[in-house]
Design a protein around this motif. Structure first.
Motif, mmCIF file in Angstrom:
data_model
loop_
_atom_site.group_PDB
_atom_site.id
_atom_site.type_symbol
_atom_site.label_atom_id
_atom_site.label_comp_id
_atom_site.label_asym_id
_atom_site.label_seq_id
_atom_site.Cartn_x
_atom_site.Cartn_y
_atom_site.Cartn_z
ATOM 1 N N ASN A 26 -2.575 9.746 5.094
ATOM 2 C CA ASN A 26 -2.556 10.575 3.876
ATOM 3 C C ASN A 26 -3.943 11.150 3.585
ATOM 4 O OD1 ASN A 26 0.041 9.656 3.728
ATOM 5 N ND2 ASN A 26 -0.160 8.670 1.730
ATOM 6 N N LYS B 184 6.026 17.080 -5.943
ATOM 7 C CA LYS B 184 6.604 17.193 -4.591
ATOM 8 C C LYS B 184 5.879 16.277 -3.599
ATOM 9 C CE LYS B 184 8.554 21.792 -4.790
ATOM 10 N NZ LYS B 184 7.655 22.801 -5.397
ATOM 11 N N ASP B 185 6.611 15.810 -2.590
ATOM 12 C CA ASP B 185 5.986 15.051 -1.510
ATOM 13 C C ASP B 185 5.107 16.003 -0.701
ATOM 14 O OD1 ASP B 185 7.488 12.976 -2.410
ATOM 15 O OD2 ASP B 185 8.882 12.927 -0.720
ATOM 16 N N SER C 237 5.940 4.584 -8.128
ATOM 17 C CA SER C 237 5.288 5.823 -8.529
ATOM 18 C C SER C 237 4.016 5.425 -9.272
ATOM 19 C CB SER C 237 6.208 6.739 -9.315
ATOM 20 O OG SER C 237 6.763 6.055 -10.372
ATOM 21 N N ARG D 33 5.009 8.146 1.671
ATOM 22 C CA ARG D 33 5.291 7.691 0.297
ATOM 23 C C ARG D 33 5.132 6.177 0.181
ATOM 24 N NH1 ARG D 33 5.559 7.142 -3.635
ATOM 25 N NH2 ARG D 33 7.515 7.199 -4.771
ATOM 26 N N LYS E 266 1.780 12.438 -2.824
ATOM 27 C CA LYS E 266 2.445 13.415 -3.700
ATOM 28 C C LYS E 266 1.447 14.357 -4.339
ATOM 29 C CE LYS E 266 6.355 12.285 -6.023
ATOM 30 N NZ LYS E 266 7.491 12.182 -5.108
#
Ligand SMILES: *Cc1c(COP(=O)(O)O)cnc(C)c1O
Length: 354
Positions: A15, A232-233, A335, A239, A226
């Motif tokens: 990421n 949005k991804d 989240s 994730r 995100k």
């Protein structure tokens, strides 16, 4: 040990690389924001192997804990007057919006005989921190530039936090214009123009980032893959770099409506229940003392989170194809609020997977 937060370094490094590549392709530096996972040192050290330019956190104690990681550190929450000594010692750059505080930072920097770098926050309408009134901003800058041990390196703004305002060509363009005007007026160079957080990333993909923005501060984009303007991804990003794993301590068939007169629950709320007949329910050993349960979702899509008290979370597992038993583990995606609470709870064990 359970419950545990599993931290997958490989996925988080991927990421980090994806977002830093996007930024660097657009001549934008990356400040990696570490606060959502309490800046766990072993995690930060690994992610800092990717091509990032700064480490940023809102808590000076987190930056203090990272002092042997050699990247420059930014304190992104406006400093408390009571912490200026630590700010000078453990951050290279701080974000500021009060002249009174910058004056104290200057005094502390003088005592230590160092130059502390300052970024001034501009409020473009989100109404959290920063100068809203442009005259007040310009007057403060006049004063900051007179200080012996403070170097003004630029401006920053924060959006999509309190006011949920989306970054745009217009509002970020205004930030760049203000910076250019200050540069002209004082014949200085402001190299650090920070155009926001993970909610600003989408502007890069649509080629709408105003020229002159030189930095972004990215937390959620790295931690959870995100962008946060539209939720949005990010393409290619993971994730599940962070995952919550909990253990089942009870599994029983029970009615879906409590028996007896309904008063208020453990938190003073009057609950409502839907009658779905007899259901198979599992209790996992975690609760609201550890985790914001509205911010987690089961990886097994056929599990419903029914609710939680301080230390029991109740799941409906009736529709799952898995035959859950006592001792089995259930995994959750997090989240932002879920990750923040799990990282902060001392009862959630942190397991780093290299
Ligand atoms: C938390 C924070 C960030 C990072 O926000 P993300 O949405 O996690 O990218 C950036 N800047 C400031 C000032 C913050 O407080």
């Amino acid at each position: 040990m359970y419950p545990r937060l599993e931290i997958n370094i490989k996925k988080l490094r991927e990421n980090t690389k994806i977002v830093s590549d996007i930024c660097h392709k657009n001549n934008i530096d990356v400040a990696m924001v570490t606060k959502v996972y309490c800046a766990i040192k072993d995690v930060v050290r690994e992610l800092a192997k990717e091509d990032i330019n700064y480490i940023a956190d809102s808590r000076i104690e987190n930056l203090k804990n990272l002092k042997d990681i050699s990247l420059p550190k930014i304190l992104i929450r406006i400093p408390m007057l009571s912490e200026v000594e630590d700010v000078i010692q453990y951050s290279n750059i701080s974000f500021n919006s009060e002249l009174k505080t910058v004056l104290e930072l200057n005094e502390a920097a003088k005592r230590r005989n160092i130059i502390h770098k300052v970024v001034v926050m501009v409020d473009l309408g989100d109404l959290r921190e920063g100068y809203f009134d442009e005259n007040e901003l310009l007057n403060s800058i006049d004063e900051i530039l007179k200080l012996s041990n403070i170097k003004l390196i630029g401006l920053a703004t924060n959006l999509t936090c309190y006011g949920a305002i989306i970054p745009s060509q217009e509002n970020l363009g205004r930030l760049v214009n203000i910076a250019r005007n200050i540069e002209q007026k004082h014949n200085i160079n402001l190299e650090f123009i920070s155009g926001g957080n993970s909610s600003s990333l989408f502007l890069l993909n649509s080629d709408k980032m105003p020229k002159g923005i030189t930095n972004l501060r990215l937390g959620e984009a790295i931690a959870l893959g995100k962008e946060t303007a539209y939720g949005k991804d990010i393409e290619g990003a993971n994730r599940d770099g962070f995952k919550l794993v909990c253990e089942i301590v009870e599994i029983k068939e029970k009615p879906s409506i409590p028996i007896g007169e309904i008063g208020v629950d453990a938190f003073g709320n009057k609950p409502v229940y839907e009658d779905r007949g007899i259901r198979k329910r599992a209790i996992v050993a975690i609760g609201k003392q550890d985790i914001n349960i509205d911010s987690i979702s089961s990886i097994d899509e056929h599990i419903d989170i029914l609710g939680a008290s301080s230390d029991h979370m109740i799941l409906d597992v009736t529709d799952s194809i898995n035959r859950y038993d006592v001792g089995d583990k259930v995994q959750f995606l997090l989240s932002y609020g879920g990750l923040m609470s799990a990282a902060t709870s001392k009862y959630v064990y942190k397991e780093i997977i290299y």
